[in-house]
Design an enzyme around this catalytic site. Structure first.
Site, PDB file in Angstrom:
ATOM      1  N   LYS A  26       3.033   6.557   5.391  1.00 18.76           N
ATOM      2  CA  LYS A  26       2.175   5.525   4.735  1.00 18.76           C
ATOM      3  C   LYS A  26       2.691   4.091   5.106  1.00 18.76           C
ATOM      4  CE  LYS A  26      -1.087   4.066   2.490  1.00 18.76           C
ATOM      5  NZ  LYS A  26      -1.269   3.115   3.616  1.00 18.76           N
ATOM      6  N   SER A  45      -5.608   3.321   4.700  1.00 18.44           N
ATOM      7  CA  SER A  45      -4.898   2.544   3.646  1.00 18.44           C
ATOM      8  C   SER A  45      -6.565   1.587   3.009  1.00 18.44           C
ATOM      9  CB  SER A  45      -4.273   1.351   4.150  1.00 18.44           C
ATOM     10  OG  SER A  45      -3.423   0.931   3.039  1.00 18.44           O
ATOM     11  N   LYS A  49      -0.088   3.740  -2.573  1.00 18.42           N
ATOM     12  CA  LYS A  49      -1.202   4.779  -2.554  1.00 18.42           C
ATOM     13  C   LYS A  49      -0.534   6.371  -2.471  1.00 18.42           C
ATOM     14  CE  LYS A  49      -4.617   1.809  -0.150  1.00 18.42           C
ATOM     15  NZ  LYS A  49      -3.955   0.570  -0.063  1.00 18.42           N
ATOM     16  N   SER A  55       0.755  -1.348   0.016  1.00 12.41           N
ATOM     17  CA  SER A  55       0.049   0.149   0.057  1.00 12.41           C
ATOM     18  C   SER A  55       0.873   1.218  -0.079  1.00 12.41           C
ATOM     19  CB  SER A  55      -0.878   0.171   1.369  1.00 12.41           C
ATOM     20  OG  SER A  55      -1.988  -0.982   1.101  1.00 12.41           O
TER      21      SER A  55
END
Length: 360
Positions: A302, A197, A143, A140
């Site tokens: 993140k 997420s 993203k 992820s």
């Protein structure tokens, strides 16, 4: 006869006086020997060595041999004191020296992430590297690129988009708190994608891009190339695919670029949010617990996880009064990426201290 007797008495007195002199001399010699024993074994050894030299020299010059040890002692004492003074002055100079990052060897850090990189944003120089050029799945972390592509397109963040069947994860079978049919603004979808997420929110952002997912994925790879991420490749917006790959070095470039977007800085570091979804208020939390810590000053954050990528974490933060980018990929356990980040922070903070400020 009287004169003879007087002469004998006088001779006896003279002989008695002469014999008493050696007796006093022996007493004087014994006294220094007794003192030498009290001074310790080293002084005794020195005294013995000195006495041997004195005995050898008394045959030629008794007076000089007695004076020589007395004069030599102060000289030897001054020589012994000199190194101590030098060492003390060196210690003072050393305590005033600023400790650099090189003084604390980064290889001594027990990092449990397979790949790690810390970049000083002021100089662009790496402070710590561990397999930073290894190409691995990034989950992820993708993203961040998804958000940059949406913002670069200058799409209306207040436009309402919907979660559709195409946003359901058919690859990993992950669950979501966004049921099919849920509507939200593009801004809310970006918030949930970066903060919590949410895979469905990220996929919906790509699907509502002009030209759909194919155009969106193409834009992701073009952006990566423009940033110099030549070892990176993106296949979809969520990171669920293990074909979304990069290196720690490439991701450091991506994080530094993402930090220039106020929306990404804001959304990725939001600790928690209450969101109205089709009339239902739902609470969402950041997947990185460090953004809620008072000990961290984080600009971009993140996390990521799929089985092929392991636990991942990227951040732009200020540590030890220095702006840095931290990339941790494929950590061994659920909390080890956070542990690695804290170990790096302590390492940087300890390296920035002078010895005087350290607790004794």
């Amino acid at each position: 006869m009287k004169q003879v007797l007087k002469a004998a008495v006088l001779l006896g007195a003279l002989l008695g006086a002469g014999l008493s002199v050696p007796g006093h001399a022996a007493t004087d010699v014994k006294k220094p020997q007794a003192v030498a024993k009290k001074d310790g074994s080293k002084d005794v050894a020195a005294a013995k060595l000195g006495s041997r030299k004195a005995v050898a020299s008394t045959r030629k010059a008794p007076a000089k041999s007695a004076a020589a040890p007395a004069k030599a002692a102060p000289k030897s004492a001054s020589r012994a004191a000199a190194p101590e003074k030098t060492a003390s002055s060196q210690g003072v100079r050393k305590s005033m020296r600023k400790v650099s990052m090189a003084d604390i060897e980064p290889s001594r850090l027990a990092l449990y992430s397979a790949s790690a990189l810390v970049i000083d944003q002021e100089t662009g120089q790496p402070l710590l590297e561990k397999q930073s050029d290894t190409v691995v799945p990034i989950a992820s972390i993708s993203k961040l690129m998804t958000a940059m592509v949406v913002l670069d397109a200058k799409l209306d963040l207040n436009e309402v988009i919907a979660i559709g069947d195409d946003d359901v994860d058919g690859l990993k079978g992950t669950r979501s708190r966004l049921p099919v049919g849920t509507t939200m603004t593009r801004e809310t979808a970006m918030l949930l994608a970066l903060m919590s997420s949410e895979n469905r929110a990220a996929n919906a952002l790509g699907r509502h891009y002009p030209g759909g997912l194919p155009a969106f994925v193409k834009a992701m790879n073009q952006k990566a190339h423009a940033l110099g991420m030549f070892s990176s490749r993106f296949e979809e917006p969520t990171g669920l695919s293990s074909n979304n790959v990069s290196t720690a070095r490439d991701l450091a470039r991506m994080v530094a670029a993402a930090a220039r977007y106020p929306e990404i800085r804001n959304f990725s570091t939001t600790g928690e949010a209450r969101v109205d979804l089709n009339g239902h208020i739902r609470d969402f939390h950041n997947t990185n617990a460090l953004v809620r810590s008072d000990n961290w000053e984080i600009g971009v954050s993140k996390t990521g996880y799929i089985s092929e990528a392991g636990r991942c974490l990227v951040m732009q933060a200020r540590v030890a009064d220095k702006p840095v980018v931290i990339v941790l990929l494929d950590s061994a356990g659920k909390m080890t990426r956070v542990g690695d980040a804290n170990r790096i922070k302590r390492w940087m903070e300890s390296a920035s201290l002078t010895p005087e400020r350290r607790p004794v």
